[in-house]
Design a protein around this motif. Sequence first.
Motif, PDB file in Angstrom:
ATOM      1  N   VAL A 170     -46.685 -38.614 -13.050  1.00 38.29           N
ATOM      2  CA  VAL A 170     -46.822 -37.269 -12.466  1.00 38.29           C
ATOM      3  C   VAL A 170     -48.313 -36.921 -12.385  1.00 38.29           C
ATOM      4  N   GLY A 171     -48.735 -36.370 -11.280  1.00 35.62           N
ATOM      5  CA  GLY A 171     -50.151 -35.958 -11.189  1.00 35.62           C
ATOM      6  C   GLY A 171     -50.517 -35.525  -9.794  1.00 35.62           C
ATOM      7  N   GLU A 172     -51.722 -34.993  -9.690  1.00 36.16           N
ATOM      8  CA  GLU A 172     -52.187 -34.540  -8.365  1.00 36.16           C
ATOM      9  C   GLU A 172     -52.514 -35.729  -7.470  1.00 36.16           C
ATOM     10  N   LYS A 173     -52.971 -36.820  -8.100  1.00 39.19           N
ATOM     11  CA  LYS A 173     -53.488 -37.943  -7.295  1.00 39.19           C
ATOM     12  C   LYS A 173     -52.465 -39.055  -7.074  1.00 39.19           C
ATOM     13  N   VAL A 174     -51.284 -38.923  -7.627  1.00 38.30           N
ATOM     14  CA  VAL A 174     -50.328 -40.039  -7.498  1.00 38.30           C
ATOM     15  C   VAL A 174     -49.537 -39.928  -6.195  1.00 38.30           C
ATOM     16  N   GLU A 175     -49.005 -41.054  -5.790  1.00 38.77           N
ATOM     17  CA  GLU A 175     -48.122 -41.046  -4.626  1.00 38.77           C
ATOM     18  C   GLU A 175     -46.964 -42.011  -4.880  1.00 38.77           C
ATOM     19  N   TRP A 176     -45.866 -41.774  -4.180  1.00 41.53           N
ATOM     20  CA  TRP A 176     -44.670 -42.598  -4.326  1.00 41.53           C
ATOM     21  C   TRP A 176     -44.871 -43.885  -3.547  1.00 41.53           C
TER      22      TRP A 176
END
Lengths: 247, 222
Positions: A213-219
């Motif tokens: 989880v975070g602002e910079k993560v992506e699926w």
Amino acid sequence: MSLREVEIEKDVFEVAIDFTDLSLERGEVELTLGYSDGEIPVHFAAMIDEAILQLPKRCEIRAGYRVLDMEKPAGRHDGLIVGGKFFAMDKIVAGQLKKASKAALFVCTIGPDMENWSRHLLKHGDPALGYIADVTASVAAETVTNVLHDHIAERMRDRGLNVTNRYSPGYCNWSVSEQHLLFSMFPENFCGVTLSESALMSPIKSVSGVIGVGEKVEWKDYICDRCGVKDCTYRATRLPKGQVKIE
Amino acid sequence: MEELVGKIGECIERGKVNKSSPYPKDMQGQDGTDELTRQALDSGVGPEEILQACNAGMKRIGDRFSRNEVFVPELLMAAKAMNAVMAHLKPYFQTGTVKAKGRFVIGTVAGDLHDIGKNLVAMVIEGNGWEVVDLGVDVKSAKFLDAIRQGPECTVGLSALLTTTMANMSKTVQEIKTQFPSIRVIVGGAPLTQRAADQMGADGYAPNPQGAVAFLNAGRQK
């Protein structure tokens, strides 16, 4: 779809998932059994339908998660620190989660009744239906996990955060023995799931793992093509068609 | 009579158990292994001849499984059809007129409760004419050793689904090999590889039931 959740401890949530929240298609079970589109004999397709019909009365769905801070230890690529504890992970998992600032640790189960039914059928003269019931139960547990994953993503979006794909001990070269550490982060008997000394979940049809989880993560899609475990349960359904080779 | 025996083999391969069985669809209403075996025995066909036809049928479905032309459900239907034959042949085994190919002791190792894979292997091996002693799940080394003592002319199969229980599997292999060096041990399960099997001192590794059958049959020829 918005699900009801109860915060049982700070940042520990149990989520109410009803069978009607699930969308389980026969095709997913067919694919997991190894059959391509339209290839399955009609007799076995009917068995899948029979097993799916059993799910509403035999599933006792429970699901929950805990959100903890996560960081990548400086100079190390062999794991991540979650809630102050070091989780040893292969670079496949650590690499996918390294940009996350938090981890949502989760567990969910469909309860023991489907596996009991399957075992009964296997022992008492209907092995094909017993096997298909077992595979259907595994697909159902995975479907519950999809719903929980979507729910966690929705809650994190409310906090302005994104989520990654999910990873479980025992897969993607992440040692199953790390289950002990993962379960130590939950309240005792969380969602009715317990762990044996050998890290086996009970009920067996349960799924646990971590979502970054975070602002910079992506699926991102799974990178099964880089993994050496050729007979992984998920390989048949997660690799693009044409790359699947059951060995 | 040759045609009747051939039909039994075909029914094994196709998983046709009896007349009332709806599987496979194109054989609905036809006799299955149950009726055909009775007819063959009543016509004077010997149990050995029937068994040979069954083994040929099991080999054909096993080969198709190895080529990914069919999957576990088909293999299980074939095993069920074979069990229907075995029910008719049981008296011949009891009197010693025909003999099982050998004794196979199987179990899921200590600490592991998974039994689906182990059960599949047990059913297919039994369907191939072996006497199977299934010790269940969470089986400690001592129980395997006891089973070997009760019938030392056997082969042992160990199953594990977790990397954590592979250590217990390794321990069991070593204990069997220490006390019974001539006993052949085969291992299988999701986390296993040929390399892991070699490292723990097992004689064989099978990634699927058919591999286990091939290992057992090869052992008989030695």
